[in-house]
Design a protein around this motif. Sequence first.
Motif, short mmCIF file in Angstrom:
data_model
loop_
_atom_site.label_atom_id
_atom_site.label_comp_id
_atom_site.label_asym_id
_atom_site.label_seq_id
_atom_site.Cartn_x
_atom_site.Cartn_y
_atom_site.Cartn_z
N ALA A 72 31.97 -51.86 64.82
CA ALA A 72 32.05 -50.62 64.06
C ALA A 72 33.41 -50.02 64.28
CB ALA A 72 30.94 -49.66 64.48
N GLY A 73 33.85 -49.19 63.33
CA GLY A 73 35.15 -48.56 63.44
C GLY A 73 35.04 -47.08 63.72
N ASP A 115 39.44 -52.05 72.20
CA ASP A 115 38.17 -52.51 71.65
C ASP A 115 37.16 -52.59 72.79
OD1 ASP A 115 38.94 -52.69 69.03
OD2 ASP A 115 39.57 -54.77 69.17
N GLY A 116 36.40 -51.54 72.95
CA GLY A 116 35.38 -51.53 73.98
C GLY A 116 34.08 -52.13 73.46
N VAL A 117 33.41 -52.89 74.29
CA VAL A 117 32.13 -53.51 73.92
C VAL A 117 31.02 -52.79 74.66
CG1 VAL A 117 30.75 -55.61 73.89
CG2 VAL A 117 33.21 -55.74 73.49
N LEU A 118 30.10 -52.17 73.92
CA LEU A 118 28.98 -51.43 74.49
C LEU A 118 27.67 -52.04 74.03
CD1 LEU A 118 30.26 -47.80 73.82
CD2 LEU A 118 30.48 -49.12 75.93
N ASN A 119 26.67 -52.02 74.91
CA ASN A 119 25.34 -52.50 74.53
C ASN A 119 24.60 -51.38 73.81
OD1 ASN A 119 25.65 -55.07 75.66
ND2 ASN A 119 25.01 -54.36 77.67
N GLU A 120 24.16 -51.66 72.59
CA GLU A 120 23.50 -50.65 71.78
C GLU A 120 22.23 -51.23 71.17
OE1 GLU A 120 26.08 -48.98 68.84
OE2 GLU A 120 27.76 -48.71 70.23
N GLN A 122 38.13 -55.92 83.22
CA GLN A 122 39.29 -55.32 82.59
C GLN A 122 39.20 -55.48 81.07
OE1 GLN A 122 43.06 -56.80 83.99
NE2 GLN A 122 44.27 -55.49 82.62
N THR A 123 39.40 -54.39 80.35
CA THR A 123 39.34 -54.42 78.88
C THR A 123 40.62 -53.91 78.24
OG1 THR A 123 38.30 -52.23 78.82
CG2 THR A 123 36.83 -54.17 78.84
N PRO A 155 36.47 -49.37 68.50
CA PRO A 155 37.80 -48.97 68.96
C PRO A 155 37.81 -47.51 69.43
CG PRO A 155 37.72 -48.90 66.58
CD PRO A 155 36.38 -49.40 67.03
N VAL A 156 38.56 -47.26 70.50
CA VAL A 156 38.71 -45.89 71.01
C VAL A 156 40.15 -45.70 71.48
CG1 VAL A 156 36.30 -45.61 71.70
CG2 VAL A 156 37.91 -46.62 73.31
N ASN A 157 40.67 -44.47 71.37
CA ASN A 157 41.96 -44.12 71.97
C ASN A 157 41.78 -43.84 73.45
OD1 ASN A 157 42.43 -42.56 68.96
ND2 ASN A 157 44.06 -43.87 69.73
#
Length: 914
Positions: free
Chosen positions: A679-680, A721-726, A803-804, A757-759
């Motif tokens: 998602a953006g 680009d963070g990967v989260l479990n949803e 590390q991401t 994506p996040v700043n």
Amino acid sequence: MKNHYTFKIKPIAIAIALAGGSSSTVLAQNNSLEEVVVTGIRASLQQAVDIKREANGVVDAISAEDIGKFPDTNLAESLQRITGVSIDRSGGEGRQVSVRGMGPSFNLVLLNGRQMPSKESGRAFNFDEVAAEMVSGVEVYKTSSAAVQSGGIGATINIKTARPLDIGDKMAGSVKLSSDLDAGGTTPQASGLFSKNLDDSFGILLAASYQQRESQEDQLRVTKWNVDPDVSGVANIDNSANTNNHIFVPQQSAFNRRQDTRTRINGNLVLQYAPSDTLTATADLQYSDFKIDRYAEELALWFSQNTAQSIVTDKNGTVVAYDQGASTIDFFTKAPTSRTVNTSAGLNVDWAITDAAKLSVEHSASTSESNPDGEYNINQSDVQIAQNWGFAVSGDLAFPVFNSDATATPSVQDPSRLRTWVNELYSNNYKDEINQTRADFTFDDGGSTTLAAGAMFTDQTKTISNISNNLSWDDFAWDTASGYGQQDVNDADYTWVALDSGFMDQFSGSADLRALNLGNYSFDPNAVRAAWLADAGAPADHFEPTFQNSSFIINEKTTAAYFELTTATDFAGKDLTLVAGARYESTAIDSTGVEASLTMLTFTDPEENMTTTFSAEDFFTASAGYDVLLPNMSAKLALNDDMVVRVAASRSLTRPSLDKMTPVRTIATTRPGLLAGSAGSPDLKPFIADNFDLSLEWYLNEVDYISAGFFLKNVNNFIVDGVLNETINGVTDPSTGTDPEGPDAADQLAEFEITRPVNGEDAQLHGFELAGQHAFGDTGFGTIANLTLVYTDSDYNVDDVKQTFAVTGLSHSANLVGYYEKGPFQARIAYNWRDEFLQRFGQTSQATTEPTIVDAYSQIDLSASYDISDNVSVFMEGINVTDQGNRSHGRYANQLVEATTSGPRYAVGVRAQF
């Protein structure tokens, strides 16, 4: 060398310089002025030195050696010769550029000063869409100016084309034959330019180029390395050598061969009208049409880690031997066509209001569109065969292992054992439209001060239309009426093709790979599709792609205004030029998407995607915006007639990639054990960099120089680009619970790895640039060399699996060029090197935070030409003459991600001008 005798030196000298030559004047014995016109390599280098020396900031340039004669056959290949510029390749051609370690999306590309659109989902520009023969020069601005459009933290790259009132009456053209040795065969290329001034006030220029190229690329890859997957069900695990706390298991191993026919058409029409010395109007139209017709064969294995028979790891925990046991092998054939059409039209008016005041006004409209006529950019069929298989790592390579003997029982070469599996058609249409209007005013007091001010409005719309046949796996099966994927294929349509003896021989470990005598099935995906439709009694449009809810539209409007003051003064008896300015920009964003919410997952196969069920689609728009102020200051001090010191400080920005700003959530993978999506975020802020540059340049003569520079960039708002479990709408995963192949009461909520994506991250980059060029007197020999060293405080630590973030694209690079030019003969050999670098977080098309690290790469190119007469020359070119391959790996060096080879390319031709 050509000698022209003239009393009007300046106008002729300017015209010749713009046409691709340099000039100098001497006093002849008859007291007339003799103008010596230098053309070719030396002229190109001299023009580049003039641009670099006269600029107020740090600028590097490449100039055409003559009309239609750029230093390299590919624009990106020429750019990589510039200090600090590195390139990414595709199919053996330069495609995108990085500058000072900042990747392709951090560099703004302009054509004659206007922003270029890109058919990519983001902002990166593809240089392989522009024929080098159409270009008269390229300038790379490494420091910022308020008068230059923002967008390039790495650099702003301006591609220039010829103007008829500059070059006068001219006809030039070339014809050549090109051959990629791995592909075989010979393909034609031709280009031509016609420039005519009907009188002193009106000129017309028409240029066109046609190129066709056949290439072959071999590839071996691992699509993803999983970190610590569940292997509790594996019967035999040898982890005795592992001194790491982790285990890395591949998700898929594949090899393929693809054969491309690339057709590139470029056109350029320019009309210029100058009714007076104070007014010039220029209208131009640029057109390009780039098409790739591809045929590819691929073998792929999908790993079910928890059902493997045995696993062996090395000291880093990397699986180096793997036995899946009874499973299936997939054979793909692909016959896609991808096409990109670019157009750019503009009208520019330059008005000298007075001797001191000048106004330039321009409007342009540019478009880049992929697959405009519904071309199938994905067209593939997949058949499977039941087979025991494994996996091995050897040297640089990692590859499938299975018994490919025709006499084996059962044999993988027996087509009667095949079943059809997948038929996919995509016709993705990406369109980027940019409309720009700008006005620039300058006032020169005739002495020491110049004032520049202006405004610009940019309206950019990126439309991403994802069009695919979104069918379930049951829909793909050969005959769903008689059972899931059970019916036989038409045996005569399939031919076993063994890998040739040279497959991957550029890499260590290739001997072990070739000893397996692996191969692939060759077949026509369109014939398989037709047979499926006939057997199933399905309508002809059953597989036709349809509009998907992952599509979106991003509109970005930017209003900018700037002010810049340049003053020349004296400092301790030395010439000092000071520049100070600021640019203000306001950006408004509307992001529109369509999304259907996931409501159910249905199990199909342990190694394939589960069927998805969605609710009705819903369109929605999210809005955002930001304002920025971008100041800049620079100073240029002439220590003497030959030495220049520059210092510059500025703030610059790069806007977020447009594809990261969609509000739509997309489900990418629903295989058991691997649920993933993306998602953006329209609220993303731009990257902001505070820059400092310091350089010392010593110009020994018109061609020779030495320079050394230091640069520093403090970059904020890096996008991660963070990967989260949803979980989504309470949907459960039927592959969990007590029954792994169907729904039951114990099923757990489906957890998707959603990449967003996040700043937030900041990083510092600094580096050193060393460059020089030297002509060895009148011998005709000369050399060009440069070295760029780039460092950051945000390096990647391979031992940290959590590390991401790290700065990507950062690498050292170097160039060494030797040339000879004397009389009718010229030759050049060029060496380019780029060190190992972190390309991105992610591997191939899979969602993961595991890295892709590109191995160090070097390439040697050469060219030579001979002037038959003043007007006609013959030439030859060689690209990658030592047949180097490209390789990338994961966290550790033996975790292959991709290894590719495309072979050397040669061309011969004739060039003429009148």
